[in-house]
Design a protein around this motif. Structure first.
Motif, PDB file in Angstrom:
ATOM      1  N   THR A  94     106.550  70.960 -18.269  1.00  0.00           N
ATOM      2  CA  THR A  94     105.669  71.068 -19.439  1.00  0.00           C
ATOM      3  C   THR A  94     106.071  70.071 -20.508  1.00  0.00           C
ATOM      4  O   THR A  94     105.221  69.385 -21.094  1.00  0.00           O
ATOM      5  CB  THR A  94     105.736  72.488 -20.022  1.00  0.00           C
ATOM      6  N   ARG A  95     107.367  69.954 -20.785  1.00  0.00           N
ATOM      7  CA  ARG A  95     107.841  69.037 -21.816  1.00  0.00           C
ATOM      8  C   ARG A  95     107.457  67.592 -21.486  1.00  0.00           C
ATOM      9  O   ARG A  95     106.958  66.855 -22.335  1.00  0.00           O
ATOM     10  CB  ARG A  95     109.365  69.156 -21.961  1.00  0.00           C
ATOM     11  N   GLU A  96     107.680  67.206 -20.236  1.00  0.00           N
ATOM     12  CA  GLU A  96     107.359  65.833 -19.836  1.00  0.00           C
ATOM     13  C   GLU A  96     105.859  65.583 -19.846  1.00  0.00           C
ATOM     14  O   GLU A  96     105.403  64.500 -20.184  1.00  0.00           O
ATOM     15  CB  GLU A  96     107.948  65.541 -18.447  1.00  0.00           C
ATOM     16  N   ARG A  97     105.084  66.615 -19.461  1.00  0.00           N
ATOM     17  CA  ARG A  97     103.616  66.452 -19.460  1.00  0.00           C
ATOM     18  C   ARG A  97     103.094  66.242 -20.874  1.00  0.00           C
ATOM     19  O   ARG A  97     102.242  65.387 -21.120  1.00  0.00           O
ATOM     20  CB  ARG A  97     102.959  67.684 -18.828  1.00  0.00           C
ATOM     21  N   VAL A  98     103.603  67.027 -21.841  1.00  0.00           N
ATOM     22  CA  VAL A  98     103.172  66.866 -23.231  1.00  0.00           C
ATOM     23  C   VAL A  98     103.536  65.475 -23.736  1.00  0.00           C
ATOM     24  O   VAL A  98     102.725  64.802 -24.378  1.00  0.00           O
ATOM     25  CB  VAL A  98     103.816  67.949 -24.123  1.00  0.00           C
ATOM     26  N   SER A 156     102.568  74.780 -31.462  1.00  0.00           N
ATOM     27  CA  SER A 156     104.008  75.032 -31.499  1.00  0.00           C
ATOM     28  C   SER A 156     104.697  74.456 -30.269  1.00  0.00           C
ATOM     29  O   SER A 156     105.748  73.813 -30.378  1.00  0.00           O
ATOM     30  CB  SER A 156     104.272  76.538 -31.587  1.00  0.00           C
ATOM     31  N   THR A 157     104.102  74.658 -29.102  1.00  0.00           N
ATOM     32  CA  THR A 157     104.687  74.132 -27.869  1.00  0.00           C
ATOM     33  C   THR A 157     104.695  72.615 -27.870  1.00  0.00           C
ATOM     34  O   THR A 157     105.669  71.977 -27.465  1.00  0.00           O
ATOM     35  CB  THR A 157     103.922  74.652 -26.643  1.00  0.00           C
ATOM     36  N   ALA A 158     103.588  72.021 -28.335  1.00  0.00           N
ATOM     37  CA  ALA A 158     103.506  70.559 -28.403  1.00  0.00           C
ATOM     38  C   ALA A 158     104.586  70.002 -29.314  1.00  0.00           C
ATOM     39  O   ALA A 158     105.257  69.011 -28.992  1.00  0.00           O
ATOM     40  CB  ALA A 158     102.125  70.131 -28.898  1.00  0.00           C
ATOM     41  N   SER A 159     104.790  70.649 -30.459  1.00  0.00           N
ATOM     42  CA  SER A 159     105.803  70.195 -31.408  1.00  0.00           C
ATOM     43  C   SER A 159     107.196  70.283 -30.805  1.00  0.00           C
ATOM     44  O   SER A 159     108.007  69.352 -30.918  1.00  0.00           O
ATOM     45  CB  SER A 159     105.732  71.026 -32.685  1.00  0.00           C
ATOM     46  N   LYS A 160     107.490  71.396 -30.157  1.00  0.00           N
ATOM     47  CA  LYS A 160     108.804  71.557 -29.546  1.00  0.00           C
ATOM     48  C   LYS A 160     109.040  70.545 -28.436  1.00  0.00           C
ATOM     49  O   LYS A 160     110.133  70.004 -28.283  1.00  0.00           O
ATOM     50  CB  LYS A 160     108.956  72.979 -29.004  1.00  0.00           C
ATOM     51  N   ALA A 161     108.006  70.283 -27.660  1.00  0.00           N
ATOM     52  CA  ALA A 161     108.140  69.319 -26.562  1.00  0.00           C
ATOM     53  C   ALA A 161     108.415  67.921 -27.091  1.00  0.00           C
ATOM     54  O   ALA A 161     109.292  67.208 -26.587  1.00  0.00           O
ATOM     55  CB  ALA A 161     106.869  69.318 -25.719  1.00  0.00           C
TER      56      ALA A 161
END
Length: 369
Positions: A70-74, A54-59
């Motif tokens: 976190t967003r930039e790292r993903v 879910s976090t990966a998808s949102k990022a």
């Protein structure tokens, strides 16, 4: 007996299908589910980034709340391992096609190509593609292309053309997708991007004054062009009314003819020429050379457009005004994207500043101001 044959036929068909899919898998790199073998999935992105799916998808879709780190790292990890989102799935989820239509009557491409380059630069990082439709000046052809764009469910349309004061031959005012205008006249309450011709002309004439020129003539295109009138107005504001404005056509031959007219007049000759486009300027430089007038020692020459294929091949290379069409396209692209995403954008005309490109025709070493 018939039932046995049916069973045998069904079993044989199943085996043939399996064999066919297996051969595709080996030859084309496909798995049985139809995807590319080895295609990176969002599950693998999540695992590599040590976050939930879910976090990966949102990022990756710039949604949800999370830390920017976190967003930039993903996103970085996804790029490193070669993840590519499924465009169809992304479109179904967002109800967008991730395509923008570019409509133009500039079939020669002099103005449209740099505008399109800027649009593409602005949108490529957002996963948005641009496709171009050339309509010439044919209203029926224009409507066909607009209908085709709408059938393809484009997220928006950018209209561009070959002059600022003419609309394309099709009504784009009541479409259900956002429309942005760039280097063409927009409809009422639209968003329109255009170069600031008055500011660009002022840059050119002020430069000529700065390097010591006092008798500056202006050779330009047809007076019915809005851009021509704006440039002529700025020329008069800086240089005064000592020298006339010579209106003509956008061609080298007119630049050549205008110099003939100026040099046949009695009295002092101009020591500088500000030309309405680079073609006129090139013709003027050729005419001066034929008369034994040296550029830039005797006369400085400035063009307009920074059409590099003309400016760079002029001898000496031509000082000129760049209308920054690529930046104009970039701004138009970002704006139509914002509108497609539902973000508010104030309507109106945005004038982007021009830039003076100084080359040897003004007696200066090649440089960019």
């Amino acid at each position: 007996m018939l039932g046995g044959n049916e069973k045998t036929f069904s079993h044989l068909t199943c085996e043939l299908v399996k064999a066919f899919l297996s051969s595709l898998q080996k030859e084309e790199g496909l798995n049985i589910s139809g995807g590319k073998r080895g295609r990176i999935t969002i599950h693998e992105v999540a695992a590599a980034a040590a976050v939930s799916i879910s976090t990966a998808s949102k990022a990756l879709n710039d949604t949800g709340r999370m830390g920017s780190e976190t967003r930039e790292r993903v996103k970085r990890i996804a790029a490193e391992i070669g993840y590519r989102p499924n465009a169809l799935a992304r479109g179904l989820l967002s109800k967008r096609s991730f395509t923008i239509g570019l409509l133009t009557n500039d079939t020669y491409g002099r103005f449209t190509l740099p505008v399109m380059a800027g649009i593409s630069d602005a949108l490529v990082d957002h996963g948005v593609s641009v496709f171009l439709c050339a309509i010439e000046d044919d209203p029926a052809l224009a409507q066909i292309h607009v209908d085709a764009m709408l059938d393809k469910q484009v997220d928006g349309i950018i209209a561009t053309g070959k002059r600022l004061d003419r609309r394309l031959p099709v009504d784009l005012s009541n479409l259900h997708v956002p429309v942005v205008y760039a280097f063409t006249e927009g409809t009422q309450n639209s968003v329109t991007f255009r170069s600031d011709d008055e500011q660009g002309a002022r840059l050119a004439v002020e430069w000529l004054v700065k390097i010591g020129r006092r008798r500056i003539a202006h050779i330009t295109g047809p007076e019915d062009f809005f851009s021509v009138r704006e440039r002529a107005g700025a020329y008069h504001e800086v240089a005064g009314h000592r020298e006339p404005v010579l209106y003509g056509v956008w061609s080298e031959s007119w630049g050549h003819e205008a110099v003939e007219q100026l040099w046949k007049r009695p009295g002092e000759k101009p020591d500088a020429l500000f030309c309405g486009n680079d073609q006129i300027a090139r013709g003027a430089v050729d005419a001066l050379r034929e008369r034994g007038v040296k550029v830039p020692q005797d006369v400085s020459v400035i063009g307009f457009d920074n059409w590099e294929i003309v400016a760079a091949q002029t001898r000496p290379p031509l000082t000129t005004v760049d209308m920054e069409l690529k930046e104009l396209g970039r701004q138009a692209g970002l704006t139509v994207l914002a509108l497609a995403e539902g973000r508010p954008v104030e309507p109106g005309v945005r004038k982007l500043p021009c830039r003076l490109i100084v080359r040897q025709s003004c007696g200066s070493k090649a440089s960019t101001e």
